[in-house]
Write an enzyme that holds these catalytic residues in place. Structure first.
Site, PDB file in Angstrom:
ATOM      1  N   ARG A 102     -35.920 -36.019  83.706  1.00 32.50           N
ATOM      2  CA  ARG A 102     -36.401 -37.392  83.557  1.00 32.50           C
ATOM      3  C   ARG A 102     -35.243 -38.355  83.333  1.00 32.50           C
ATOM      4  NH1 ARG A 102     -40.371 -37.518  79.354  1.00 32.50           N
ATOM      5  NH2 ARG A 102     -42.028 -37.258  80.875  1.00 32.50           N
ATOM      6  N   ASP A 162     -51.693 -32.476  76.329  1.00 31.14           N
ATOM      7  CA  ASP A 162     -50.301 -32.788  76.036  1.00 31.14           C
ATOM      8  C   ASP A 162     -50.152 -32.952  74.521  1.00 31.14           C
ATOM      9  OD1 ASP A 162     -47.704 -33.254  76.689  1.00 31.14           O
ATOM     10  OD2 ASP A 162     -48.033 -35.164  77.706  1.00 31.14           O
ATOM     11  N   LYS A 175     -42.907 -30.332  81.762  1.00 30.65           N
ATOM     12  CA  LYS A 175     -44.139 -29.695  81.271  1.00 30.65           C
ATOM     13  C   LYS A 175     -45.383 -30.269  81.958  1.00 30.65           C
ATOM     14  CE  LYS A 175     -43.107 -30.755  77.002  1.00 30.65           C
ATOM     15  NZ  LYS A 175     -41.783 -31.361  77.280  1.00 30.65           N
ATOM     16  N   THR A 176     -45.486 -31.598  81.971  1.00 35.38           N
ATOM     17  CA  THR A 176     -46.637 -32.234  82.619  1.00 35.38           C
ATOM     18  C   THR A 176     -46.661 -31.912  84.106  1.00 35.38           C
ATOM     19  OG1 THR A 176     -46.605 -34.013  80.989  1.00 35.38           O
ATOM     20  CG2 THR A 176     -47.778 -34.451  83.045  1.00 35.38           C
TER      21      THR A 176
HETATM   22  N1  LIG Z   1     -37.953 -28.909  87.823  1.00 34.09           N
HETATM   23  C1  LIG Z   1     -38.007 -30.166  88.264  1.00 34.09           C
HETATM   24  N2  LIG Z   1     -37.685 -30.481  89.539  1.00 34.09           N
HETATM   25  C2  LIG Z   1     -37.710 -31.759  89.954  1.00 34.09           C
HETATM   26  N3  LIG Z   1     -38.079 -32.800  89.188  1.00 34.09           N
HETATM   27  C3  LIG Z   1     -38.438 -32.553  87.914  1.00 34.09           C
HETATM   28  C4  LIG Z   1     -38.437 -31.229  87.397  1.00 34.09           C
HETATM   29  N4  LIG Z   1     -38.841 -31.267  86.113  1.00 34.09           N
HETATM   30  C5  LIG Z   1     -39.091 -32.556  85.843  1.00 34.09           C
HETATM   31  N5  LIG Z   1     -38.845 -33.337  86.914  1.00 34.09           N
HETATM   32  C6  LIG Z   1     -38.923 -34.793  86.975  1.00 34.09           C
HETATM   33  O1  LIG Z   1     -38.833 -35.304  85.661  1.00 34.09           O
HETATM   34  C7  LIG Z   1     -39.940 -36.129  85.345  1.00 34.09           C
HETATM   35  C8  LIG Z   1     -40.419 -35.774  83.971  1.00 34.09           C
HETATM   36  O2  LIG Z   1     -41.102 -34.548  84.003  1.00 34.09           O
HETATM   37  P1  LIG Z   1     -42.395 -34.290  83.091  1.00 34.09           P
HETATM   38  O3  LIG Z   1     -43.151 -33.173  83.694  1.00 34.09           O
HETATM   39  O4  LIG Z   1     -43.143 -35.558  82.899  1.00 34.09           O
HETATM   40  O5  LIG Z   1     -41.706 -33.839  81.728  1.00 34.09           O
HETATM   41  P2  LIG Z   1     -42.383 -33.484  80.314  1.00 34.09           P
HETATM   42  O6  LIG Z   1     -43.866 -33.456  80.517  1.00 34.09           O
HETATM   43  O7  LIG Z   1     -41.809 -32.158  79.937  1.00 34.09           O
HETATM   44  O8  LIG Z   1     -41.940 -34.555  79.361  1.00 34.09           O
HETATM   45  C9  LIG Z   1     -40.975 -35.873  86.451  1.00 34.09           C
HETATM   46  O9  LIG Z   1     -41.482 -37.044  86.940  1.00 34.09           O
HETATM   47  C10 LIG Z   1     -40.214 -35.241  87.576  1.00 34.09           C
HETATM   48  O10 LIG Z   1     -39.924 -36.232  88.525  1.00 34.09           O
HETATM   49 MG   LIG Z   2     -45.223 -34.751  79.628  1.00 27.56          MG
END
Ligand SMILES: Nc1ncnc2c1ncn2[C@@H]1O[C@H](COP(=O)(O)OP(=O)(O)O)[C@@H](O)[C@H]1O
Ligand SMILES: [Mg+2]
Length: 348
Positions: free
Chosen positions: A230, A122, A77-78
């Site tokens: 992650r 967030d 998401k981030t």
């Molecule tokens: N579709 C994707 N392709 C490659 N890496 C991803 C992908 N989605 C997430 N990641 C990896 O996972 C980590 C966590 O993603 P993040 O955007 O922080 O998740 P959320 O905000 O949903 O908790 C990121 O640092 C990234 O390296």
């Molecule tokens: Mg996040």
């Protein structure tokens, strides 16, 4: 030089394994974070939608509609919020629900936005009710009413804002009010990733970190990463340590298996807390029992169980959510090696 963070506690390791970001560990997230749709693996429908909307908005020279990204922790998401801003050629401002306690916190942020900026909030479900209502008029017509002074001299003035895009992320979409949710023109849900996508993510991350992984090793990590990028990245980082200690140049399936066993992650990707939750259900006759009972039994907060652990357990058929409470699902009985009760024909 940055101080080395203290080693994570058992509790923090549990959360990280379930996909939550650790405070000292988000450096890894940042380093491995894709910066464009091209680098963002999987979620094809969602990517296609977003790319189309972004293209259309750019052609109209308008900011993108407000975006709501929902899904379990660690799914991107981030990352997507950042990609959206970059693809729009827009500035990026970021905050979180808990940081927006008072309307003043929000007003300061909104009035500081440049035209077209992406404002990322967030954990939007944690925003205060009053702040949420301020956000409504900001989202609807880029205006906010601010009350100046207290008592008899109080008056409301309208402040015009620059047009902006709110990109909000939540692990608990169900907690948002209807009026709030309906203000997002682009609501998108992130789904758990399949093993093939996770293999691609492991390979990409291994390349960035300079880790050698063979096919079977990558598959082993992907298969047990509970559908979460992650988690896959965390696994990779951990098994690299094992490879180094074993003086193995490559992460093989064997090295990966050894590393994951040390983390308490089983063949299916379930960790200790997952198994404790299943065990709690077993102790209560397989359920149905309330979330509170589970929380007390395993010693974890209800919110964390519901946001971090349960989505994966439910989607894997380990746990079922019924109107009467949680109960063991077919896969849950299998893990525990217990026969499901007979009186549920048609379910198993
Ligand atoms: N579709 C994707 N392709 C490659 N890496 C991803 C992908 N989605 C997430 N990641 C990896 O996972 C980590 C966590 O993603 P993040 O955007 O922080 O998740 P959320 O905000 O949903 O908790 C990121 O640092 C990234 O390296
Ligand atoms: Mg996040």
């Amino acid at each position: 030089m940055a101080k080395k963070p203290p080693p994570p506690s058992e509790d923090e390791i549990q959360r990280a394994l379930a996909g939550e970001a650790l405070p000292g560990d988000d450096q890894l997230d940042r380093r491995l974070r894709p910066e464009s749709f091209g680098d963002f693996v999987g979620q094809d429908d969602l990517k296609r939608n977003l790319q189309l909307y972004i293209q259309a908005a750019r052609a109209r020279k308008e900011p993108l509609d407000h975006v709501l990204l929902s899904g379990p922790p660690g799914l991107g998401k981030t990352t997507l919020a950042g990609i959206i801003a970059r693809e729009m050629g827009a500035g990026f401002r970021s905050t979180s629900g808990p940081a927006l306690e008072r309307p003043a916190d929000l007003v300061g942020l909104l009035t500081g936005l440049e035209p077209g900026d992406v404002l990322f909030i967030d954990e939007i479900h944690r925003i205060g009710t009053v702040v949420e209502e301020y956000l409504y008029s900001a989202m609807d017509d880029f205006k906010i009413d601010v009350v100046i002074d207290k008592g008899p001299g109080a008056r409301a003035i309208k402040i015009d804002l620059k047009p902006f895009t709110l990109v909000a992320a939540t692990t608990r979409e169900g907690l948002l009010t209807g009026p709030f949710r309906s203000r997002f023109g682009i609501p998108e849900k992130l789904a758990y990733y399949g093993p093939e996508d996770l293999v691609r993510i492991v390979r990409r991350s291994a390349g960035i970190l300079g880790i050698e992984v063979d096919d079977a090793g990558a598959m082993e990590l992907a298969r047990r990463a509970r559908g979460t990028p992650r988690v896959a990245n965390r696994f990779l980082k951990r098994v690299r340590d094992v490879a180094e200690v074993r003086r193995a140049g490559t992460v093989t399936a064997e090295i990966a298996g050894e590393g994951l066993a040390m983390l308490g992650v089983d063949e299916r990707g379930l960790d200790r807390m997952d198994r404790q939750i299943l065990d709690a259900l077993r102790k209560h006759g397989g359920g149905p029992i309330g979330l509170k009972t589970i929380a007390v039994t395993v010693g974890e907060e209800e919110d964390t169980i519901e946001e971090v652990y349960e989505p994966f357990l439910i989607q894997g058929g380990y746990v079922q959510k019924t109107p009467k409470g949680r109960r063991l699902g077919p896969a849950g009985y299998q893990v525990l090696g217990v026969k499901p009760p007979k009186e549920e024909p048609g379910l198993f």
